[in-house]
Design an enzyme around this catalytic site. Structure first.
Site, PDB file in Angstrom:
ATOM      1  N   HIS A   1      15.975  -6.791 -12.104  1.00 57.57           N
ATOM      2  CA  HIS A   1      16.173  -8.169 -12.529  1.00 57.57           C
ATOM      3  C   HIS A   1      17.668  -8.458 -12.670  1.00 57.57           C
ATOM      4  CE1 HIS A   1      16.020  -6.107 -16.590  1.00 57.57           C
ATOM      5  NE2 HIS A   1      17.098  -6.860 -16.736  1.00 57.57           N
TER       6      HIS A   1
HETATM    7  P1  TYD Z   1      12.851  -5.110 -19.546  1.00 50.94           P
HETATM    8  O1  TYD Z   1      14.158  -5.769 -19.795  1.00 50.94           O
HETATM    9  O2  TYD Z   1      11.951  -5.713 -18.496  1.00 50.94           O
HETATM   10  O3  TYD Z   1      13.089  -3.574 -19.202  1.00 50.94           O
HETATM   11  P2  TYD Z   1      13.758  -2.888 -17.923  1.00 50.94           P
HETATM   12  O4  TYD Z   1      14.762  -3.825 -17.363  1.00 50.94           O
HETATM   13  O5  TYD Z   1      14.365  -1.663 -18.442  1.00 50.94           O
HETATM   14  O6  TYD Z   1      12.711  -2.552 -16.950  1.00 50.94           O
HETATM   15  O7  TYD Z   1      12.077  -4.993 -20.933  1.00 50.94           O
HETATM   16  C1  TYD Z   1      10.852  -4.315 -21.050  1.00 50.94           C
HETATM   17  C2  TYD Z   1      10.034  -5.026 -22.123  1.00 50.94           C
HETATM   18  O8  TYD Z   1      10.675  -4.978 -23.380  1.00 50.94           O
HETATM   19  C3  TYD Z   1       9.781  -6.499 -21.798  1.00 50.94           C
HETATM   20  O9  TYD Z   1       8.448  -6.803 -22.156  1.00 50.94           O
HETATM   21  C4  TYD Z   1      10.717  -7.231 -22.707  1.00 50.94           C
HETATM   22  C5  TYD Z   1      10.893  -6.299 -23.885  1.00 50.94           C
HETATM   23  N1  TYD Z   1      12.238  -6.373 -24.480  1.00 50.94           N
HETATM   24  C6  TYD Z   1      12.414  -6.942 -25.731  1.00 50.94           C
HETATM   25  O10 TYD Z   1      11.449  -7.403 -26.376  1.00 50.94           O
HETATM   26  N2  TYD Z   1      13.654  -6.982 -26.278  1.00 50.94           N
HETATM   27  C7  TYD Z   1      14.740  -6.508 -25.618  1.00 50.94           C
HETATM   28  O11 TYD Z   1      15.874  -6.549 -26.150  1.00 50.94           O
HETATM   29  C8  TYD Z   1      14.558  -5.930 -24.313  1.00 50.94           C
HETATM   30  C9  TYD Z   1      15.721  -5.391 -23.521  1.00 50.94           C
HETATM   31  C10 TYD Z   1      13.294  -5.888 -23.787  1.00 50.94           C
END
Ligand code: TYD
Length: 135
Positions: free
Chosen positions: A50
């Site tokens: 992303h």
């Molecule tokens: P995501 O940013 O999609 O993880 P990655 O980029 O590592 O694959 O986040 C994973 C999940 O955690 C998503 O459901 C959103 C949640 N999340 C939060 O609630 N707070 C945060 O600060 C972050 C980074 C993620």
């Protein structure tokens, strides 16, 4: 702006061991509003995929290593985060992917904004369209 911007965190160790201080506006080039860490990543799992519209971040592996792909819509490169003294800046509108997590990897991320799901661009084609609309 170059695709890869490293931030060096000088080790402040002594004969007892090592210590790194992360300071807003000093070693970290923004005011830190949020800190999160990714750990216990399962074998073969990649994460990220992303970009963010407004969020700026710095990522550092405090333990272990992972490979981070950075893509600004024109150029794509891959860097190893493999030292607790070496962070990489992930500015807004930068596509990122994390691969090849070592089993012990703890990836610490410092962010300049609170969590906001609406700031995410999770589709690569939409990311490229957003980049092209910017220029
Ligand atoms: P995501 O940013 O999609 O993880 P990655 O980029 O590592 O694959 O986040 C994973 C999940 O955690 C998503 O459901 C959103 C949640 N999340 C939060 O609630 N707070 C945060 O600060 C972050 C980074 C993620």
């Amino acid at each position: 702006m170059s695709l890869v911007q490293w931030v060096e965190f000088p080790p402040l160790g002594d004969d007892r061991g090592s210590l790194v201080a992360l300071e807003s506006g000093k070693t970290v080039p923004f005011i830190i509003k949020r800190v999160y860490y990714i750990f216990a990543t399962k074998p073969g799992v990649s994460r990220g995929f992303h970009a963010h519209q407004h969020l700026n971040q710095v990522a550092v592996c405090v333990t272990g290593s992972c490979r981070m792909v950075l893509d600004n819509g024109t150029d794509r490169t891959s860097v190893w985060l493999d030292a607790p003294t070496k962070g990489v800046v992930i500015n807004k509108m930068m596509w990122r992917e994390m691969h090849d997590f070592s089993p012990d990897c703890v990836l610490l991320v410092l962010a300049d904004k609170h969590y906001d799901e609406t700031d995410y661009i999770r589709d690569y084609k939409s990311f490229l369209e957003a980049i092209n609309n910017e220029s």
